[in-house]
Design a protein around this motif. Structure first.
Motif, PDB file in Angstrom:
ATOM      1  N   SER A 174      53.251  52.425  55.176  1.00 57.56           N
ATOM      2  CA  SER A 174      53.355  51.585  53.977  1.00 57.56           C
ATOM      3  C   SER A 174      52.025  51.666  53.251  1.00 57.56           C
ATOM      4  CB  SER A 174      53.712  50.136  54.344  1.00 57.56           C
ATOM      5  OG  SER A 174      52.817  49.608  55.289  1.00 57.56           O
ATOM      6  N   SER A 175      51.970  51.131  52.060  1.00 53.61           N
ATOM      7  CA  SER A 175      50.772  51.116  51.215  1.00 53.61           C
ATOM      8  C   SER A 175      50.805  52.238  50.179  1.00 53.61           C
ATOM      9  CB  SER A 175      49.476  51.223  52.039  1.00 53.61           C
ATOM     10  OG  SER A 175      48.339  51.082  51.202  1.00 53.61           O
ATOM     11  N   GLY A 176      51.333  51.897  48.993  1.00 51.24           N
ATOM     12  CA  GLY A 176      51.254  52.794  47.845  1.00 51.24           C
ATOM     13  C   GLY A 176      52.194  53.974  47.859  1.00 51.24           C
ATOM     14  N   PHE A 177      53.314  53.870  48.544  1.00 50.66           N
ATOM     15  CA  PHE A 177      54.240  54.998  48.607  1.00 50.66           C
ATOM     16  C   PHE A 177      55.166  55.005  47.393  1.00 50.66           C
ATOM     17  CE2 PHE A 177      52.876  55.270  52.966  1.00 50.66           C
ATOM     18  CZ  PHE A 177      52.972  56.624  53.246  1.00 50.66           C
ATOM     19  N   GLY A 178      54.692  55.645  46.324  1.00 47.38           N
ATOM     20  CA  GLY A 178      55.495  55.899  45.143  1.00 47.38           C
ATOM     21  C   GLY A 178      55.915  57.355  45.112  1.00 47.38           C
ATOM     22  N   PRO A 179      56.524  57.807  44.013  1.00 47.19           N
ATOM     23  CA  PRO A 179      56.987  59.198  43.932  1.00 47.19           C
ATOM     24  C   PRO A 179      55.900  60.233  44.183  1.00 47.19           C
ATOM     25  CG  PRO A 179      57.957  57.903  42.165  1.00 47.19           C
ATOM     26  CD  PRO A 179      56.952  57.017  42.842  1.00 47.19           C
ATOM     27  N   ASP A 180      54.699  60.034  43.643  1.00 48.73           N
ATOM     28  CA  ASP A 180      53.634  61.023  43.806  1.00 48.73           C
ATOM     29  C   ASP A 180      53.162  61.117  45.255  1.00 48.73           C
ATOM     30  OD1 ASP A 180      53.737  61.590  41.124  1.00 48.73           O
ATOM     31  OD2 ASP A 180      52.072  60.272  40.584  1.00 48.73           O
ATOM     32  N   LYS A 181      52.992  59.982  45.897  1.00 49.84           N
ATOM     33  CA  LYS A 181      52.551  59.990  47.287  1.00 49.84           C
ATOM     34  C   LYS A 181      53.627  60.593  48.190  1.00 49.84           C
ATOM     35  CE  LYS A 181      50.191  57.171  50.738  1.00 49.84           C
ATOM     36  NZ  LYS A 181      49.405  55.946  50.967  1.00 49.84           N
ATOM     37  N   CYS A 182      54.876  60.268  47.925  1.00 55.16           N
ATOM     38  CA  CYS A 182      55.961  60.851  48.721  1.00 55.16           C
ATOM     39  C   CYS A 182      55.993  62.372  48.574  1.00 55.16           C
ATOM     40  CB  CYS A 182      57.298  60.250  48.304  1.00 55.16           C
ATOM     41  SG  CYS A 182      57.544  58.538  48.854  1.00 55.16           S
ATOM     42  N   ARG A 183      55.704  62.859  47.379  1.00 55.48           N
ATOM     43  CA  ARG A 183      55.699  64.307  47.149  1.00 55.48           C
ATOM     44  C   ARG A 183      54.606  64.973  47.986  1.00 55.48           C
ATOM     45  NH1 ARG A 183      55.141  63.948  42.081  1.00 55.48           N
ATOM     46  NH2 ARG A 183      57.367  63.589  41.811  1.00 55.48           N
ATOM     47  N   VAL A 184      53.426  64.364  48.053  1.00 54.28           N
ATOM     48  CA  VAL A 184      52.334  64.915  48.848  1.00 54.28           C
ATOM     49  C   VAL A 184      52.673  64.858  50.335  1.00 54.28           C
ATOM     50  CG1 VAL A 184      49.932  64.574  49.528  1.00 54.28           C
ATOM     51  CG2 VAL A 184      50.572  64.403  47.123  1.00 54.28           C
ATOM     52  N   PHE A 185      53.256  63.759  50.786  1.00 52.39           N
ATOM     53  CA  PHE A 185      53.626  63.643  52.201  1.00 52.39           C
ATOM     54  C   PHE A 185      54.707  64.654  52.567  1.00 52.39           C
ATOM     55  CE2 PHE A 185      50.780  60.324  52.471  1.00 52.39           C
ATOM     56  CZ  PHE A 185      50.811  59.678  53.700  1.00 52.39           C
ATOM     57  N   SER A 186      55.523  65.009  51.607  1.00 51.46           N
ATOM     58  CA  SER A 186      56.509  66.058  51.844  1.00 51.46           C
ATOM     59  C   SER A 186      55.824  67.404  52.028  1.00 51.46           C
ATOM     60  CB  SER A 186      57.492  66.120  50.672  1.00 51.46           C
ATOM     61  OG  SER A 186      58.424  67.169  50.837  1.00 51.46           O
ATOM     62  N   LEU A 187      54.834  67.693  51.183  1.00 49.85           N
ATOM     63  CA  LEU A 187      54.067  68.927  51.326  1.00 49.85           C
ATOM     64  C   LEU A 187      53.413  69.027  52.703  1.00 49.85           C
ATOM     65  CD1 LEU A 187      52.203  69.059  47.878  1.00 49.85           C
ATOM     66  CD2 LEU A 187      53.979  70.630  48.650  1.00 49.85           C
TER      67      LEU A 187
END
Length: 378
Positions: A319-332
């Motif tokens: 948790s903490s700041g998981f928006g679309p951009d962060k999710c995209r990086v975590f996917s990478l």
């Protein structure tokens, strides 16, 4: 008066919540002769349609007023709609519709943007579950309803299109039904850790008091994420082995997770997902990959440590700041998360949620203000 079958402002409250110039216009039209009008509704940015709560409210208001309106929905719920494209056409008596615009648009735009964000988050991480934890960030219960509904629409679309796990629930009972649940879901707040005096004691109190609830233990309160995670997993070893224990990372952006700094974060990613750090990355992407707070490196670090101590089945919640951009990086980074708790599908730029309704015809005669001719039916 008919039974008002809708959430949102009731008929006796609606006049006080609408724009005054709409009320004045309604009075003028009622005094000087009504006409039939057609509104075109659009937004200035791409969205995912999540309009049911707005449409239901409008239809309930029309029923309460004893009038017939027609809503021509140009897209199915969950559809992608481009910027400036008409979402729907609404036709009916001018006097019955004019003062409903304010609340109708309030109930339309924000939920559509939330749905768009939620969809993109779910498709970026299709194997990760999401929990909607937006309620405390909302400006009241009506906004919370709109945001939860938007997340449920975006999630359902992601499930249908990509087979994503999507959102499995939300934090509050009141909106749980949007996710097919009867009750809200949750882990534990930092306040419980402070009350207990230690992370392990908080976990013990939680499990003793609410034994049937899933045990997800927050581990960042004392800055000892790794140490406390191992202590909890050791104590609850049976649950750890069966996969019934989860560890939640919620470290704030002011410091690194225990045991990490820039160099060690880079090394963690190099060991596990070297492709994630090859090539150009923006500053924001680098922070989400290996910076402070809950980074992809911190999740890999926790996963490595748990596995090394025989806790391969302990799940990790982020948790903490998981928006679309962060999710995209975590996917990478192929971050090994099992669940994400997030409220960051809420629109960040509120002006992007503004929906607009313009009348394009009066008594079937096309007429619209200059510059909005594109809304007239082709």
């Amino acid at each position: 008066m008919s039974k008002f079958a809708s959430t949102g402002p009731k008929p006796n409250v609606q006049p006080s919540l609408t724009d005054t110039y709409f009320r004045h216009t309604r009075n003028i039209v009622q005094a000087h002769g009504d006409c039939d009008v057609t509104y075109a509704v659009f937004m200035r940015r791409p969205v995912t349609l999540a309009g049911k709560l707005a449409f239901d409210w409008l239809e309930a208001m029309a029923e309460d007023r004893g009038v017939t309106i027609h809503i021509e929905k140009l897209y199915a719920e969950g559809a992608w709609i481009g910027a400036g494209e008409p979402i729907c056409y609404i036709s009916g008596p001018f006097s019955a519709l004019v003062d409903l615009e304010t609340i109708f648009l309030q109930r339309l735009g924000p939920s559509c943007v939330a749905a768009y964000n939620a969809y993109n988050m779910c498709i970026e991480l299709p194997h990760v579950s999401f929990l909607a934890m937006d309620a405390r960030h909302c400006a009241g219960s009506e906004m919370a309803e709109l945001m939860a509904y938007g997340a449920s629409v975006g999630s359902a679309k992601a499930k249908a299109k990509t087979g994503a796990v999507g959102f499995i629930g939300c934090a509050a009972d009141a909106t749980a039904h949007f996710f097919g649940a009867e009750k809200g879901m949750g882990t534990m707040p930092h306040a419980l850790i402070g009350y207990a005096g230690s992370t392990l004691r908080a976990a013990q109190l939680f499990h003793e008091t609410i034994p049937d609830a899933p045990l997800t233990v927050l581990v960042d309160y004392f800055g000892n994420e790794i140490t406390d995670a191992l202590e909890v997993a050791t104590y609850f070893s049976d649950m750890a082995k069966s996969g019934a224990l989860s560890i939640r990372l919620d470290t704030h952006g002011g410091r690194y997770v225990e045991g990490l700094d820039t160099q060690t974060s880079y090394a963690v990613l190099e060991r596990n997902v070297p492709e994630a750090i090859r090539g150009y990355r923006s500053d924001a992407e680098l922070k989400n990959l290996m910076g402070t707070g809950v980074s992809a490196a911190s999740v890999w670090h926790l996963r490595e440590t748990l596995d090394a101590h025989g806790f391969e089945h302990v799940k990790i919640v982020g948790s903490s700041g998981f928006g679309p951009d962060k999710c995209r990086v975590f996917s990478l980074a192929k971050a090994p998360l099992n669940l994400i708790g997030t409220g960051s599908f809420l629109p960040q730029i509120w002006s992007e949620t503004y929906a607009t309704a313009d009348i394009i015809a009066y008594d079937k005669q096309a007429r619209v203000k200059v510059g909005r001719e594109f809304l007239i039916r082709k």
